[in-house]
Write a protein that holds these residues in place. Sequence first.
Motif, short mmCIF file in Angstrom:
data_model
loop_
_atom_site.label_atom_id
_atom_site.label_comp_id
_atom_site.label_asym_id
_atom_site.label_seq_id
_atom_site.Cartn_x
_atom_site.Cartn_y
_atom_site.Cartn_z
N TYR A 77 43.75 37.32 45.81
CA TYR A 77 42.15 36.97 45.29
C TYR A 77 41.60 35.96 45.53
O TYR A 77 43.07 35.34 43.46
N VAL A 78 41.00 35.55 45.06
CA VAL A 78 40.79 33.50 44.15
C VAL A 78 39.68 33.67 43.17
O VAL A 78 38.34 34.22 43.58
N VAL A 131 42.32 36.96 52.37
CA VAL A 131 41.39 36.48 51.77
C VAL A 131 40.18 36.61 50.93
O VAL A 131 39.47 37.13 51.59
N HIS A 132 40.32 36.90 49.61
CA HIS A 132 39.12 37.71 48.49
C HIS A 132 38.51 36.39 47.93
O HIS A 132 39.55 36.05 46.95
N PRO A 162 30.30 39.00 52.26
CA PRO A 162 30.67 40.55 52.79
C PRO A 162 32.38 40.60 51.50
O PRO A 162 32.76 41.09 51.13
N ASP A 163 32.96 38.81 51.89
CA ASP A 163 34.67 38.70 51.31
C ASP A 163 34.59 37.67 49.43
O ASP A 163 35.42 37.55 48.67
N LEU A 164 32.83 37.95 48.78
CA LEU A 164 32.37 37.72 47.86
C LEU A 164 33.19 39.18 46.66
O LEU A 164 31.90 39.82 46.79
N ILE A 165 33.43 39.09 45.34
CA ILE A 165 33.79 40.29 44.10
C ILE A 165 32.53 39.80 43.54
O ILE A 165 33.23 38.98 43.14
N ALA A 166 31.63 40.42 42.97
CA ALA A 166 30.31 39.74 42.22
C ALA A 166 31.37 40.22 40.88
O ALA A 166 30.93 41.28 40.34
N ALA A 167 31.56 39.92 40.13
CA ALA A 167 32.41 40.05 38.53
C ALA A 167 32.32 38.99 37.74
O ALA A 167 32.68 39.24 36.88
N GLY A 196 39.51 43.29 36.06
CA GLY A 196 40.91 42.65 36.99
C GLY A 196 41.68 43.59 37.49
O GLY A 196 42.26 43.62 38.79
N VAL A 197 41.83 44.73 36.52
CA VAL A 197 42.75 46.39 36.56
C VAL A 197 42.27 46.63 37.77
O VAL A 197 42.70 47.23 38.18
N GLU A 198 40.87 46.91 37.88
CA GLU A 198 40.12 46.99 39.06
C GLU A 198 40.44 47.18 40.27
O GLU A 198 40.19 47.53 40.88
N ILE A 199 40.02 46.24 39.63
CA ILE A 199 40.35 44.98 41.59
C ILE A 199 41.87 45.00 42.27
O ILE A 199 41.72 45.00 42.97
#
Length: 344
Positions: free
Chosen positions: A59-60, A105-106, A120-125, A152-155
């Motif tokens: 995770y980047v 890679v995410h 699709p590979d981007l986590i909006a947080a 971060g815990v959730e991811i």
Amino acid sequence: MTALPTITPVSAALEPLLRARLDGKAKPPGSLGVIEDLAVRIGLIQNRLDPRIAQTDLYVFAGDHGLTNEGVSAYPSSVTAAMVGLYLSGRSSVSAFAKATGVRVHVVDAGVDADLPAHPDLIAAKIRRGTRNAAREPALTQDEVLRAIAKGVEIARSAAADGADVIALGEMGIGNSSSAALIMHRLAPAPLDDCVGQGTGHGAEGMARKRAGVARAAQRSDATAPLAVLCEFGGCEIAMMAGAVLGAASVRRVVLVDGFISTAAALAAVRLVPAALDYCVFAHGSAERGHPLMLRALGVRPLLDLDLRLGEGTGAALAAPLLVAAANLLTDVADLAEVLAGPG
């Protein structure tokens, strides 16, 4: 305050059995050095004699920093969003390394100062669009830090539920080596001058500006408690990485930590919940000035020494196959007794 996840310290009860198993393989005892130690470490983390490393997710975490207003970086904050686009296109350095080593890679928008299009590979947080200027005021509120840690815990837990055996940490954020230096200064602890390095690559004049900006931030607050340090000096991506360390450790996953900035996040996580260190494997020793001292403060030895200082998770991507090899040593190598017995 939001409760931090419960982390069970790794038990050493299986270590004698793991060592005996390794010594019984078709090789001289101890002949594979650090890889044998790594195999034992993975076995203890997974609490099994036949550990398995089938999937590594990297995770980047990306975020911007108000401290860049003090001239601490050679590049403008807009580069962070541009680099996120490069990761998502699969054309970055970490993308190339991950392709070579089988790592997924995410990218996580923890606090980029831009509106990023869905991918699709981007986590909006996103916690907020960049931090405040730590030289003038706290970079983040306590609520923002706690939300970043919780995300971060959730991811990490979601990655584990999706089959990840290893959760690797990388980052991108213009100005984040300054934030990491301040975190190291207070949580290692270490003299500030020993914590400030070149980052993205300063000349003498740029380094003078960076040192002055970081010093102004350090003089503004005397915080030393880990949560307070993250509020005063942290980045959204650093706090979220700290949460990912805690989340991964809480579900007994190996945490593969990249370089200087990722290690600062791991340092914060360990100062919050000391048992988290049991689950961390440090990928490489960065060429960034403060990294060797920070690793010593944690009492750890990195797997690789390649003079890397890019970040992004590049070192973690390169180190990932060593974890697979170490686990395979316990499961795929013949026993010496088998060899000595001969055919049939």
